[in-house]
Scaffold this motif. Structure first.
Motif, short mmCIF file in Angstrom:
data_model
loop_
_atom_site.label_atom_id
_atom_site.label_comp_id
_atom_site.label_asym_id
_atom_site.label_seq_id
_atom_site.Cartn_x
_atom_site.Cartn_y
_atom_site.Cartn_z
N THR A 38 0.85 -1.19 0.00
CA THR A 38 0.00 0.00 0.00
C THR A 38 0.89 1.23 0.00
O THR A 38 1.66 1.44 0.94
CB THR A 38 -0.91 0.02 1.24
OG1 THR A 38 -1.62 -1.22 1.30
CG2 THR A 38 -1.89 1.15 1.18
N SER A 39 0.76 2.07 -1.02
CA SER A 39 1.67 3.20 -1.15
C SER A 39 1.53 4.23 -0.04
O SER A 39 2.47 4.97 0.24
CB SER A 39 1.47 3.87 -2.52
OG SER A 39 0.16 4.38 -2.63
N ALA A 40 0.38 4.31 0.60
CA ALA A 40 0.17 5.29 1.67
C ALA A 40 0.73 4.81 3.01
O ALA A 40 0.74 5.57 3.97
CB ALA A 40 -1.31 5.59 1.82
N HIS A 41 1.19 3.58 3.09
CA HIS A 41 1.66 3.01 4.35
C HIS A 41 3.18 2.91 4.38
O HIS A 41 3.84 2.89 3.34
CB HIS A 41 1.06 1.62 4.58
CG HIS A 41 -0.39 1.67 4.90
ND1 HIS A 41 -1.15 0.52 4.95
CD2 HIS A 41 -1.22 2.69 5.17
CE1 HIS A 41 -2.40 0.85 5.26
NE2 HIS A 41 -2.46 2.16 5.38
N VAL A 42 3.71 2.82 5.59
CA VAL A 42 5.14 2.61 5.80
C VAL A 42 5.34 1.43 6.75
O VAL A 42 4.41 1.01 7.43
CB VAL A 42 5.83 3.87 6.39
CG1 VAL A 42 5.76 5.02 5.41
CG2 VAL A 42 5.25 4.25 7.73
N ARG A 43 6.57 0.91 6.76
CA ARG A 43 6.96 -0.15 7.69
C ARG A 43 8.07 0.36 8.58
O ARG A 43 8.97 1.06 8.12
CB ARG A 43 7.50 -1.37 6.93
CG ARG A 43 6.52 -2.06 6.05
CD ARG A 43 7.21 -3.15 5.22
NE ARG A 43 8.01 -2.51 4.18
CZ ARG A 43 9.25 -2.86 3.85
NH1 ARG A 43 9.86 -3.85 4.46
NH2 ARG A 43 9.92 -2.23 2.90
N LEU A 44 8.00 0.02 9.85
CA LEU A 44 9.05 0.36 10.80
C LEU A 44 9.35 -0.87 11.62
O LEU A 44 8.42 -1.52 12.13
CB LEU A 44 8.60 1.51 11.72
CG LEU A 44 9.60 1.96 12.78
CD1 LEU A 44 10.82 2.61 12.13
CD2 LEU A 44 8.94 2.92 13.75
N TYR A 45 10.61 -1.23 11.73
CA TYR A 45 11.02 -2.40 12.50
C TYR A 45 11.68 -1.93 13.79
O TYR A 45 12.61 -1.13 13.75
CB TYR A 45 12.00 -3.25 11.69
CG TYR A 45 11.39 -3.79 10.42
CD1 TYR A 45 10.73 -5.00 10.41
CD2 TYR A 45 11.45 -3.06 9.23
CE1 TYR A 45 10.16 -5.51 9.25
CE2 TYR A 45 10.88 -3.54 8.08
CZ TYR A 45 10.25 -4.77 8.08
OH TYR A 45 9.68 -5.25 6.93
N LEU A 46 11.20 -2.45 14.90
CA LEU A 46 11.75 -2.10 16.20
C LEU A 46 12.38 -3.33 16.84
O LEU A 46 11.85 -4.44 16.73
CB LEU A 46 10.66 -1.59 17.14
CG LEU A 46 9.87 -0.37 16.68
CD1 LEU A 46 8.74 -0.08 17.67
CD2 LEU A 46 10.79 0.83 16.55
N GLU A 47 13.51 -3.13 17.50
CA GLU A 47 14.12 -4.15 18.34
C GLU A 47 13.92 -3.69 19.78
O GLU A 47 14.28 -2.57 20.12
CB GLU A 47 15.59 -4.29 18.03
CG GLU A 47 15.86 -4.81 16.64
CD GLU A 47 17.34 -4.88 16.31
OE1 GLU A 47 18.18 -4.55 17.19
OE2 GLU A 47 17.65 -5.23 15.18
N VAL A 48 13.30 -4.55 20.59
CA VAL A 48 12.97 -4.16 21.95
C VAL A 48 13.35 -5.25 22.94
O VAL A 48 13.60 -6.39 22.56
CB VAL A 48 11.46 -3.84 22.10
CG1 VAL A 48 11.03 -2.75 21.13
CG2 VAL A 48 10.59 -5.08 21.88
N GLN A 49 13.38 -4.86 24.19
CA GLN A 49 13.55 -5.84 25.28
C GLN A 49 12.57 -5.43 26.39
O GLN A 49 12.20 -4.27 26.49
CB GLN A 49 14.97 -5.90 25.78
CG GLN A 49 15.52 -4.61 26.31
CD GLN A 49 17.00 -4.74 26.66
OE1 GLN A 49 17.67 -5.68 26.27
NE2 GLN A 49 17.51 -3.78 27.40
#
Length: 51
Positions: A38-49
């Motif tokens: 979807t061109s209006a969306h973005v992806r963000l990857y988080l590394e968490v603990q």
């Protein structure tokens, strides 16, 4: 380490990232990248603990 992928509009992803920061310690991130579907969306990857 736990990996979390957020997908949505830039505003939705920014809001969700703030909510994740309340529950976890964010140790790293990648993105935001354009969504592949979807061109209006973005992806963000988080590394968490756990906090």
């Amino acid at each position: 380490m736990i990996g979390i992928r957020l997908i949505g509009t830039p505003a939705e992803v920014a809001e969700a990232a703030l909510i994740v920061r309340e529950a976890f310690i964010v140790t790293g991130f990648r993105g935001p990248y354009p969504s592949r579907h979807t061109s209006a969306h973005v992806r963000l990857y988080l590394e968490v603990q756990p906090s």
